[in-house]
Motif scaffolding. Sequence first.
Motif, mmCIF file in Angstrom:
data_model
loop_
_atom_site.group_PDB
_atom_site.id
_atom_site.type_symbol
_atom_site.label_atom_id
_atom_site.label_comp_id
_atom_site.label_asym_id
_atom_site.label_seq_id
_atom_site.Cartn_x
_atom_site.Cartn_y
_atom_site.Cartn_z
ATOM 1 N N TRP A 38 53.021 38.097 42.586
ATOM 2 C CA TRP A 38 52.478 36.930 43.284
ATOM 3 C C TRP A 38 51.251 37.299 44.119
ATOM 4 O O TRP A 38 50.292 36.512 44.218
ATOM 5 N N ALA A 39 51.263 38.494 44.734
ATOM 6 C CA ALA A 39 50.121 38.920 45.551
ATOM 7 C C ALA A 39 48.885 39.146 44.678
ATOM 8 O O ALA A 39 47.765 38.808 45.077
ATOM 9 N N ALA A 40 49.095 39.710 43.512
ATOM 10 C CA ALA A 40 47.967 39.895 42.590
ATOM 11 C C ALA A 40 47.389 38.545 42.178
ATOM 12 O O ALA A 40 46.169 38.391 42.061
ATOM 13 N N GLY A 41 48.269 37.547 41.967
ATOM 14 C CA GLY A 41 47.788 36.217 41.599
ATOM 15 C C GLY A 41 46.956 35.579 42.698
ATOM 16 O O GLY A 41 45.885 35.009 42.432
ATOM 17 N N VAL A 42 47.413 35.694 43.952
ATOM 18 C CA VAL A 42 46.643 35.136 45.067
ATOM 19 C C VAL A 42 45.319 35.863 45.225
ATOM 20 O O VAL A 42 44.275 35.253 45.492
ATOM 21 N N ALA A 43 45.328 37.191 45.042
ATOM 22 C CA ALA A 43 44.104 37.973 45.199
ATOM 23 C C ALA A 43 43.054 37.597 44.169
ATOM 24 O O ALA A 43 41.855 37.810 44.404
ATOM 25 N N CYS A 44 43.476 37.043 43.039
ATOM 26 C CA CYS A 44 42.502 36.617 42.022
ATOM 27 C C CYS A 44 41.565 35.540 42.553
ATOM 28 O O CYS A 44 40.433 35.412 42.072
ATOM 29 N N LEU A 45 42.020 34.756 43.537
ATOM 30 C CA LEU A 45 41.131 33.778 44.164
ATOM 31 C C LEU A 45 39.946 34.478 44.817
ATOM 32 O O LEU A 45 38.826 33.966 44.812
ATOM 33 N N GLY A 46 40.216 35.643 45.385
ATOM 34 C CA GLY A 46 39.130 36.417 45.974
ATOM 35 C C GLY A 46 38.146 36.911 44.937
ATOM 36 O O GLY A 46 36.931 36.930 45.164
ATOM 37 N N LEU A 47 38.664 37.325 43.777
ATOM 38 C CA LEU A 47 37.774 37.742 42.691
ATOM 39 C C LEU A 47 36.863 36.610 42.254
ATOM 40 O O LEU A 47 35.666 36.790 42.012
ATOM 41 N N LEU A 48 37.432 35.406 42.132
ATOM 42 C CA LEU A 48 36.645 34.245 41.721
ATOM 43 C C LEU A 48 35.562 33.940 42.742
ATOM 44 O O LEU A 48 34.391 33.732 42.377
ATOM 45 N N ALA A 49 35.929 33.912 44.019
ATOM 46 C CA ALA A 49 34.940 33.618 45.058
ATOM 47 C C ALA A 49 33.867 34.703 45.127
ATOM 48 O O ALA A 49 32.688 34.406 45.344
ATOM 49 N N THR A 50 34.256 35.966 44.920
ATOM 50 C CA THR A 50 33.282 37.055 44.918
ATOM 51 C C THR A 50 32.255 36.855 43.820
ATOM 52 O O THR A 50 31.042 37.028 44.025
ATOM 53 N N ALA A 51 32.721 36.499 42.623
ATOM 54 C CA ALA A 51 31.800 36.245 41.513
ATOM 55 C C ALA A 51 30.853 35.095 41.850
ATOM 56 O O ALA A 51 29.644 35.159 41.567
#
Length: 513
Positions: free
Chosen positions: A431-444
């Motif tokens: 679940w933490a990896a899934g939430v962290a993906c939001l950060g990847l999207l915003a970083t891009a």
Amino acid sequence: MKTIPLLSLLVFTPWIGAGLLAVLRRSSSTTNRIIALLFSLSTLALSLPLLSHFDPARIGPQFVEREPWIAALNIHYHLGLDGLSLMLVLLTGIVTPVALLASWRLERSARLFCALFLLLQGAALGVFLALDFFHWFLFWELSLVPAFFLIKLWGGAGATRAAYQFVIYTIGGSAFMLLGFAALYVATGTMDFLQLAQLAADGTLAQKLAAVGGGWPQAVFLGVFIGLAVKVPLWPFHTWLPPAYAEAPTGASMFLTGVMSKMGVYGFLRILWPLFPGPLHAAAPCLLWLALGGIVLGAFAAMRQTDLKRMIAYSSLNHLNYCLLALFAVAAATGGARPVNEAATAALSGTLLQVFNHGLSAAALFYCVGVLETRSGGRRGIGDFGGVRTAAPIFAGLCGVAMFSSLGLPGLNGFVGEFLIFRGVFGLTPWAAGVACLGLLATALFLLTFWQRVFHGPKQGAATGEFSDLRGIEYAPLIPLVALMFLLGVAPHLLTQLFNPLITAWAGHLVLP
């Protein structure tokens, strides 16, 4: 090798250079810069014999220097180096010279600037090599003094406020950590990291703290944690970071993000992890949310910035919290019934790679923003530029490599560390990896927006009218950083071979009966 105190030479050679600059009162600015650059390169020069004699298969510290210092307090001058320390020594040896090169044309009080930079380099190296809390803390606090003056004296319009905020926050956090180690000393009679880690491993440390007071293990853990969390920084202890990074001069920003921020992550690995495994495991589920806050909110805050330096500052917060996310995910899984070694090994390997690779890419991005600011007469708003690629294609290409490295593009150094972190975190706390993906999207989103608006499209903004490409010494900071981004992107084993046995040993102790 045993008769030459290489580690002491590593730490104190930059300080010798600072002392030499203090004596040469009438030397020219060019002479001062050359002296500072040569002494800053001493770290890489002294690292060569360390690399040639370093044995990655040995888990404990190597090249150990241990001498009695304050016998009444059982304090020793104790230095040692393992794979983690060696990696950070190399990072310091790379970032410091390129940061000085980025400041090569600084004319105002160049001698003082260079001397402060060398003092800062030596203090950072002392943090990465000291194995007794007494002088480790001295190096930790001494690093604040030159950093404060570098920000205050050569920073931007808000530099004074940013410098004081930086010092107050970090000294405040350090006070809690000092109290925690005072309690450890009262309970154990030592401040040696290795001895304390051994006491923690067999449960003696927790027993001694509990004997002093029922809540002492948790209180001491909290004090040390706060001191380290402010330094990284972990959200929500981060509010000093954007103004400090944004107002600091370019070279200081490069060092702050490239090296000083890694001191906090190093402290988590060297101190908090081995000394407080039980409290860290108990707190890890809550700490995961704090790391996710830094990842997601840091990335979304970067999206909202119009100041390019503040945008890169929030990006640094975002990337460093990936490292803490991996550490907390491993800590949360400690003691579980299922084997976690494979996922933990991936997460910890990714953390160490991310620490090194972020130091390269973030330093390069701050330099690129510094070039934009210098060329435009002090402007650094995202709306002040447009079409820079047409006016300065070489600069745009090198900046693009740094930007895509920070984005984690496969083939560049940033990809491997982030991939391993997500591989490990997904295996431990999906679940933490899934939430962290939001950060990847915003970083891009914010990095690609920066790339598109500043470098592409028609020329716009007053700052782009007479923008020229890099010339002369301006290539020097970017070329080695970009070359390493490509090299470590295709050959990450050059780094991982230094710490793989260490990571394997860490992961091997995670599954508790």
